[in-house]
Every structure is written in C-alpha cells, then in structure tokens.
Design an enzyme around this catalytic site. Sequence first.
Site, short mmCIF file in Angstrom:
data_model
loop_
_atom_site.label_atom_id
_atom_site.label_comp_id
_atom_site.label_asym_id
_atom_site.label_seq_id
_atom_site.Cartn_x
_atom_site.Cartn_y
_atom_site.Cartn_z
N CYS A 111 -4.62 4.10 -48.22
CA CYS A 111 -5.85 2.89 -47.41
C CYS A 111 -5.19 1.78 -48.41
CB CYS A 111 -7.46 4.02 -47.71
SG CYS A 111 -7.95 2.55 -46.95
N HIS A 215 -7.06 8.43 -45.21
CA HIS A 215 -7.42 8.74 -45.76
C HIS A 215 -6.70 10.82 -46.13
CE1 HIS A 215 -9.88 6.17 -48.86
NE2 HIS A 215 -9.27 5.45 -47.61
N GLU A 217 -6.63 12.53 -48.45
CA GLU A 217 -7.07 13.96 -49.25
C GLU A 217 -8.34 14.02 -48.98
OE1 GLU A 217 -9.17 10.22 -50.12
OE2 GLU A 217 -7.01 10.45 -49.46
#
Length: 248
Positions: A111, A215, A217
């Site tokens: 990001c 994202h 994660e």
Amino acid sequence: MSDPSRPIVIIAGSSETVRDVPNVGVAAVYMRAVERAGGLPLLAPPFPELVAALVARADGLVLAGGVDVDPSRYGAVRHEKTEPSSPERDATELALVQAARGVRLPLLAICRGLQVLNVALGGTLIQDIPSERADAIDHKPDGPLDIRSHSVRVASDSRLQRLLGTEQLTVNSLHHQAIDRLGRGLRAVAHSEDGMVEAAETTDPRWWAVGVQWHPEELTATPEAWDRQLFDAFIQAALGRREQVAVG
C-alpha cells in the site's frame, strides 16, 4: 530460543504521539504474516540515521501501509485531500529503498509502501483518487479489512504472476492514493478494472522487489492462497539472499 534459520525481516515502523508520548509501532498483522511465512520480524524505527545499520543486518525489508507521503518528495503541491505526512518516516523509508537497492535486499512493499518505492525511484502519485479520477472504482470502501472488494489483472510475464500462480485475483482495498508516473526501473504488473496500478516490480532481475497496492497481510487466513504465496515467496527470496551473502 529463536530459530537461527529464520531470515531477519525488518518492517519499517510508524511514529505517532499517544498521550503526549512519542511511540513507534506497526500493526501486528504484518509481523504475524512474516512470522507465519518463516521469517523473524523486527520493527525498524523511523530513524534515518539507522538505515545503513538496519539494512546491513537484514535479510529482507517490508514497507507497510500508513499515512500519505509528503507531496514535496515527488515535486507536487499538496492536494487538499492529502493527509498529514510523517517527515521522519518519509525520510527513513525513502532511504531504506535506496539502501536496499544498493545491496539488492529483497523488498515487499504494501500500500503506502508501494507508493514509497515508486517515489524513491523518481515516480509520482495520484494524491486523491476520488477527486482526480472521476471514473475510478471505490478503492477505499467501508467494511472489514479482509473483504476482497475488486478484481485485479496480473501481467502474464511478471514475477508477481509466477509467485501468485494466477493472472486474475480479487483483493481488499484501503487506499485513496496510487501510482501516477512510474519510477525508474519499475514496471506496472497489475491493474484494477479502472486501470489503476495495483502492483509494480523492479525490472532488475537481481533485485527481488515487489509492491502491491492492496493489503495481503490482512488476507493470509482467507481460503485463497494468493496472499500467503506472496509472503512465502518474499521469505524465500530473503533466504536466498542470506545464502548468497554467506558464501560471499
């Protein structure tokens, strides 16, 4: 005792003031994603003077999401929708990119991290997608962070496609800025349906550096394997570099 075989991955942290006390941190989900993939995550503070020492000890680098990059860093006037920036974090992360490039340290940029990578290599940013791109889809929808909200097309001849194993995936989306002009040595390798750059990677085959606008994660526990594979590939690159350094 920690496993010495785990590659050391530094994750660039943010700075904020809580109850008038300066703090340094990063969301735990980044740490968990690196740990799950086999890395040893360590927080790197936004102290520019430590960049050389950090890179010298690391096997990999993660640039995480966060506040907007100061537009002056890419020669632009601040847009009214651009959020406040962190001078210390900008300085540290831009320097980390340059240092990582110098020693070909594997880099995963997420990001804001992708935007930092682009700016560090001479690129520019769209400062506010809704007001600058009228035909854009909603890149910052409301809802849980792990909801896959739009599709992304990945270039068939890219490093990203090889490690994801697909040319089409769906991703979450939590950003209002994006790449405008690409930095030197970067190639856009994924786009959303409105043409926004969703991923970029270096054209240098000797430097594993991949940046994604979503994202991953937040998506490592979903049924789809794409985001786990991204972290797995990054950790394998970090292990490979460690081995190269060990043999000189």
